[in-house]
Design an enzyme around this catalytic site. Structure first.
Site, short mmCIF file in Angstrom:
data_model
loop_
_atom_site.label_atom_id
_atom_site.label_comp_id
_atom_site.label_asym_id
_atom_site.label_seq_id
_atom_site.Cartn_x
_atom_site.Cartn_y
_atom_site.Cartn_z
N ASN A 116 -0.38 -4.63 4.15
CA ASN A 116 0.24 -5.37 5.25
C ASN A 116 -0.39 -5.03 6.59
O ASN A 116 0.32 -4.78 7.57
CB ASN A 116 1.75 -5.08 5.27
CG ASN A 116 2.53 -6.13 6.02
OD1 ASN A 116 2.09 -7.27 6.12
ND2 ASN A 116 3.67 -5.75 6.56
N ARG A 121 -7.91 -3.05 12.22
CA ARG A 121 -6.96 -1.97 12.48
C ARG A 121 -7.03 -0.88 11.42
O ARG A 121 -6.87 0.30 11.71
CB ARG A 121 -5.54 -2.55 12.56
CG ARG A 121 -4.56 -1.60 13.13
CD ARG A 121 -3.35 -2.27 13.73
NE ARG A 121 -2.37 -1.25 14.01
CZ ARG A 121 -1.49 -0.84 13.09
NH1 ARG A 121 -1.46 -1.40 11.90
NH2 ARG A 121 -0.64 0.10 13.39
N ARG A 169 3.61 3.50 6.61
CA ARG A 169 2.74 3.95 5.51
C ARG A 169 2.51 5.45 5.54
O ARG A 169 1.94 6.00 4.60
CB ARG A 169 1.40 3.23 5.58
CG ARG A 169 1.54 1.71 5.73
CD ARG A 169 0.21 1.09 6.06
NE ARG A 169 0.36 -0.29 6.53
CZ ARG A 169 0.60 -0.63 7.77
NH1 ARG A 169 0.74 0.32 8.69
NH2 ARG A 169 0.72 -1.89 8.12
N LYS A 211 -1.46 -4.61 -5.85
CA LYS A 211 -2.67 -4.89 -5.09
C LYS A 211 -3.47 -3.63 -4.76
O LYS A 211 -4.68 -3.58 -4.94
CB LYS A 211 -2.28 -5.63 -3.80
CG LYS A 211 -3.26 -5.60 -2.67
CD LYS A 211 -4.55 -6.33 -3.01
CE LYS A 211 -5.40 -6.48 -1.76
NZ LYS A 211 -5.72 -5.22 -1.10
N PRO A 228 -8.06 -8.04 -7.61
CA PRO A 228 -7.08 -7.85 -6.54
C PRO A 228 -6.74 -9.17 -5.86
O PRO A 228 -7.64 -9.91 -5.47
CB PRO A 228 -7.81 -6.90 -5.57
CG PRO A 228 -8.87 -6.24 -6.39
CD PRO A 228 -9.28 -7.26 -7.40
N ASP A 230 -4.93 -10.66 -2.68
CA ASP A 230 -4.33 -10.48 -1.36
C ASP A 230 -3.97 -11.85 -0.80
O ASP A 230 -4.00 -12.84 -1.51
CB ASP A 230 -5.30 -9.75 -0.43
CG ASP A 230 -6.49 -10.64 -0.11
OD1 ASP A 230 -6.86 -11.45 -0.96
OD2 ASP A 230 -7.02 -10.54 0.99
#
Length: 281
Positions: A116, A121, A169, A211, A228, A230
């Site tokens: 997320n 970043r 996280r 994921k 994967p 996303d």
DNA sequence: CTCCAGGAGTCAT
DNA sequence: ATGACTCATGGA
């Protein structure tokens, strides 16, 4: 300094770095600085070839890191002959992609941070972690920060990690680092498991879902039989494959079954093509 | 302001 | 088994 020189037909450094499998790299004037665990190299394409420069004694490491023993022409050919038009087009455009052999711990921690979150970043957070918690190493007379060991991240604790910008996280990363550092979770034992069991074991860590486990399996354990899924892949599935599922796990299963042992590399071709080349990373 | 980014855990149906 | 809600953070 050592230098690996190889053909560039199926090794494009920029494509390999910018398709989302790795976060610790920087563009320089005539190539790219790539940081892997406690090492750094400089890689570039020139005149149809590719070169990787590294410190003495690290050529073997980076030869394996860039998966230079594998025949990626065969993957491109398989994609082109699959009869799957979006895939064939994506493979042709991204034929220089290689799946790196990244360290399992670095890959797992990196993709824990990725959830997320957006790629610029993620890169910033990981660089910050290296600067704060990683040791230093030297490449070409310059100093760079290494990726922190699990023990160091465990010692940092969730509060410090949260302050480093990890947000919610932080607890996930601290918990995983603690289990790995204490030996309660063995990455070496995980590496010996078949893919499905490997993913199951990875998912036993809090914060590691479908994921992140798939990304860790593909990029950190070189398992090509996962796909994967996303948000970009979900978009691709709807727009280019006319799919009607909405659950990312089902979409991942759809492509994994469709592409079998080539799923991972095909996913990278498709991901890069869908996300677009012109994007700033 | 809202929406989104390489999602996952939790809890209610 | 499925669906909503929530979790920080920064950029567009």
């Amino acid at each position: 300094m050592e230098k690996i020189e190889t053909d560039g037909a199926f090794f494009n450094v920029e494509q390999t770095l910018s398709c989302g499998q790795v976060f610790r790299w920087e563009r320089e004037e005539n190539g790219f600085l790539v940081h892997a665990e406690d090492k750094t190299c400089f890689a570039y394409n020139e005149g149809g070839g590719a070169c990787v420069c590294c410190e003495d004694g690290q050529a073997e490491y980076f030869y394996r890191y860039f998966d230079l023993a594998a025949d990626y022409g065969a993957y491109v050919r398989a994609a082109e002959e699959s009869g799957d038009q979006p895939l064939a087009r994506a493979a042709r455009a991204g034929k220089g992609i290689r799946i790196l052999n990244q360290g399992a711990a670095e890959t797992l921690f990196s993709f824990l941070v990725s959830q997320n979150n957006n790629i610029p970043r993620i890169k910033g957070i990981l660089n910050g972690l290296c600067r704060q918690a990683g040791g230093e190493h030297v490449f070409g007379g310059r100093k760079f920060f290494s990726f922190p060991a699990a023990e160091t991240l465990a010692d940092f604790g969730a509060e410090t990690l949260r302050a480093a910008g990890l947000g919610y996280r932080a607890e996930y990363l601290a918990g995983a680092a603690e289990k790995i550092a204490s030996g309660a979770f063995s990455l070496r034992e995980a590496a010996a498991l078949p893919t499905e069991e490997l993913c199951g074991k990875l998912r036993s860590l809090k914060g590691v879902g479908k994921k992140v486990a798939d990304c860790a399996a593909l990029f950190g354990f070189h398992r090509f039989d996962v796909f994967p899924a996303d948000t970009w892949i979900v978009k691709l599935y709807k727009e280019d494959y006319g799919g009607k599922e909405t659950d990312a796990a089902k979409i991942a299963a759809f492509f994994a079954a469709r592409y079998g042992k080539y799923a991972g590399i095909f996913q990278q071709y498709l991901f890069r093509e869908k996300r677009g080349e012109g994007r700033k990373l």
